[in-house]
Write a protein that holds these residues in place. Structure first.
Motif, PDB file in Angstrom:
ATOM      1  N   ASN A 371       1.241  -1.142  -0.288  1.00 16.98           N
ATOM      2  CA  ASN A 371      -0.234  -0.157  -0.046  1.00 16.98           C
ATOM      3  C   ASN A 371       0.914   1.516   0.001  1.00 16.98           C
ATOM      4  O   ASN A 371       1.963   0.755   0.030  1.00 16.98           O
ATOM      5  CB  ASN A 371      -1.089   0.134   1.684  1.00 16.98           C
ATOM      6  CG  ASN A 371      -1.817  -1.244   1.227  1.00 16.98           C
ATOM      7  OD1 ASN A 371      -2.049  -1.453   0.063  1.00 16.98           O
ATOM      8  ND2 ASN A 371      -2.160  -1.571   2.504  1.00 16.98           N
ATOM      9  N   GLN A 372       0.521   2.438  -0.268  1.00 18.76           N
ATOM     10  CA  GLN A 372       1.027   3.938  -0.539  1.00 18.76           C
ATOM     11  C   GLN A 372       0.115   4.907  -0.305  1.00 18.76           C
ATOM     12  O   GLN A 372      -0.968   4.814   0.046  1.00 18.76           O
ATOM     13  CB  GLN A 372       1.787   3.796  -1.797  1.00 18.76           C
ATOM     14  CG  GLN A 372       2.919   4.900  -2.004  1.00 18.76           C
ATOM     15  CD  GLN A 372       2.916   5.151  -2.893  1.00 18.76           C
ATOM     16  OE1 GLN A 372       2.397   5.745  -4.567  1.00 18.76           O
ATOM     17  NE2 GLN A 372       4.493   5.025  -3.581  1.00 18.76           N
ATOM     18  N   THR A 373       1.476   5.677   0.573  1.00 24.35           N
ATOM     19  CA  THR A 373       0.435   7.191   1.516  1.00 24.35           C
ATOM     20  C   THR A 373       1.122   8.060   0.799  1.00 24.35           C
ATOM     21  O   THR A 373       2.727   8.041   0.576  1.00 24.35           O
ATOM     22  CB  THR A 373       0.344   7.294   3.216  1.00 24.35           C
ATOM     23  OG1 THR A 373      -0.101   5.449   3.472  1.00 24.35           O
ATOM     24  CG2 THR A 373       0.243   8.833   3.178  1.00 24.35           C
ATOM     25  N   GLY A 374       0.286   8.811   0.527  1.00 30.33           N
ATOM     26  CA  GLY A 374       1.189  10.451  -0.390  1.00 30.33           C
ATOM     27  C   GLY A 374       0.595  11.375   0.317  1.00 30.33           C
ATOM     28  O   GLY A 374       0.074  11.612   0.784  1.00 30.33           O
ATOM     29  N   VAL A 375       1.344  12.542   0.603  1.00 34.09           N
ATOM     30  CA  VAL A 375       0.981  13.544   0.872  1.00 34.09           C
ATOM     31  C   VAL A 375       1.553  14.722   0.281  1.00 34.09           C
ATOM     32  O   VAL A 375       3.241  15.017   0.244  1.00 34.09           O
ATOM     33  CB  VAL A 375       1.202  13.929   2.190  1.00 34.09           C
ATOM     34  CG1 VAL A 375       0.888  15.182   2.608  1.00 34.09           C
ATOM     35  CG2 VAL A 375       1.289  12.727   3.168  1.00 34.09           C
TER      36      VAL A 375
END
Length: 383
Positions: A371-375
């Motif tokens: 999974n990936q989180t981006g901000v």
């Protein structure tokens, strides 16, 4: 439509740009008619700082990125009144990366044989005629599915964290194309044809009329608070040996305005031949032989105050014959300092399973199965 969407619409219709500056105009007078022409300079500069985890190279990353909510660009549009309701029109639009000054559309590398091009006006380059709501244009132009996705994706198929992350073609441009747009009351009908939609793979091939051909049609309805669209497109493979292989898309979407809130829903069906070139994006992304997928999305925009807007949307890709069905959730907050300048923050989360590899910035941008989180926090200025 809200400011975010209005400015993104400038990518395919610069007449909607705010704060454009006329740089040249002249008046031509003949014995029987009066014609006026003008040229307008416009653009967008968009840059931000992005954090990503689980990158394709491994580990996390902090970087400066250009073109987040809107692709950074500059362009010129022109119109000449020929009299009797007939106008000559043109658009030249160049994308660039504001963080390093390079061209945004000069190179590309889809499929096993990467294609390289040198484009000054990579976003748009076309000329045409407009007569009382009927328009015909020729050149490098936005695909019809791009025109409609800008309006019906809550994130406006922004460069990152949008429907574009799930399907690259939702913001496609088409070389060597002829495009017709006709307005009939609340309906708009469009058709587009190209003799070679991506000249990065070469020019038209004599005797191979199917190679690199592109066909598309769209019908859109807009009246009061409701709007809806249906789009079909077909691309033929870019190689002579596989030119009967195709990639086909159908898109259907709608939005409804409830005062400060606009609700969105959309669906896209994709089917690609396994021999299609550029490479089948489904098979490559999931390491499988899947050649069809359904994409669904739903979301809303809420204009809390005239200066502050929140957008929330979810995208789900159902890949046929596999369990590799990723989804992407996006939340964006946009604060308008003026009509031309805004500050924004966007958070995205991509969920993968069965070795799918959908990242917040598209397939292949995250370690497979992770999974990936981006901000991203950024600044956008329109001129």
């Amino acid at each position: 439509m809200f400011l975010t969407k209005a400015h993104e619409k400038a990518s395919f219709n610069p007449a909607f740009m705010f704060g454009t500056v006329a740089v040249a105009s002249m008046t031509l007078v003949s014995g029987v008619s009066h014609a006026q022409s003008s040229v307008t300079l416009y653009g967008i500069a968009d840059v931000g700082i992005e954090y990503l985890n689980n990158t394709a190279a491994g580990g996390s990353q902090v970087r400066e990125v250009s073109g987040n909510l809107s692709g950074s660009r500059w362009g010129m549009k022109g119109v000449e009144d020929l009299g009797g309701g007939l106008k000559a029109i043109f658009v030249l639009e160049s994308g660039f990366n504001i963080n390093d000054g390079t061209s945004a559309q000069s190179t590309r590398g889809l499929g096993p044989n990467p294609a390289t091009t040198t484009r000054l006006f990579g976003r748009q380059a076309w000329v045409g005629l407009n007569y009382n709501g009927q328009q015909l244009t020729l050149g490098r132009q936005n695909a019809l599915i791009y025109d409609q996705s800008v309006t019906f994706d809550p994130m406006g198929v922004s460069s990152r964290y949008s429907a574009l992350s799930v399907d690259y073609a939702l913001a496609a441009r088409v070389d060597n194309s002829a495009k017709y747009t006709g307005k009939f009351g609340p309906f708009t009908a469009q058709a587009q044809y190209s003799t070679r939609y991506d000249t990065g793979y070469g020019t038209e091939v004599p005797g191979a009329e199917l190679t690199g051909r592109f066909f598309s049609g769209a019908l859109t309805y807009a009246s009061g608070p409701i709007a809806a669209t249906a789009v079909y497109e077909q691309r033929n493979s870019n190689t002579v040996a596989t030119n009967t292989s195709t990639e086909r898309r159908v898109l259907a979407a709608a939005n409804y305005n409830f005062g400060p809130v606009t609700a969105y829903a959309g669906y896209r069906y994709l089917r690609a031949s396994n021999a299609f070139l550029p490479a089948n994006p489904i098979a490559v992304a999931n390491g499988s032989e899947a050649n069809a997928a359904n994409l669904y999305w739903a979301g809303a925009q809420y204009l809390i105050t005239p200066s502050f807007q929140i957008t929330a949307v979810g995208y789900y890709q159902d890949v046929h014959s596999t369990g590799a069905d990723p989804w992407l959730a996006v939340l964006n907050a946009d604060y308008f300092l003026s009509k031309r300048t805004d500050l924004y923050a966007t958070v995205g989360y991509a969920h993968n399973k069965d070795n799918s590899a959908l990242g917040v910035n598209g397939y292949g941008t995250v370690a497979a199965g992770h999974n990936q989180t981006g901000v991203t926090i950024g600044l956008r200025q329109k001129f």
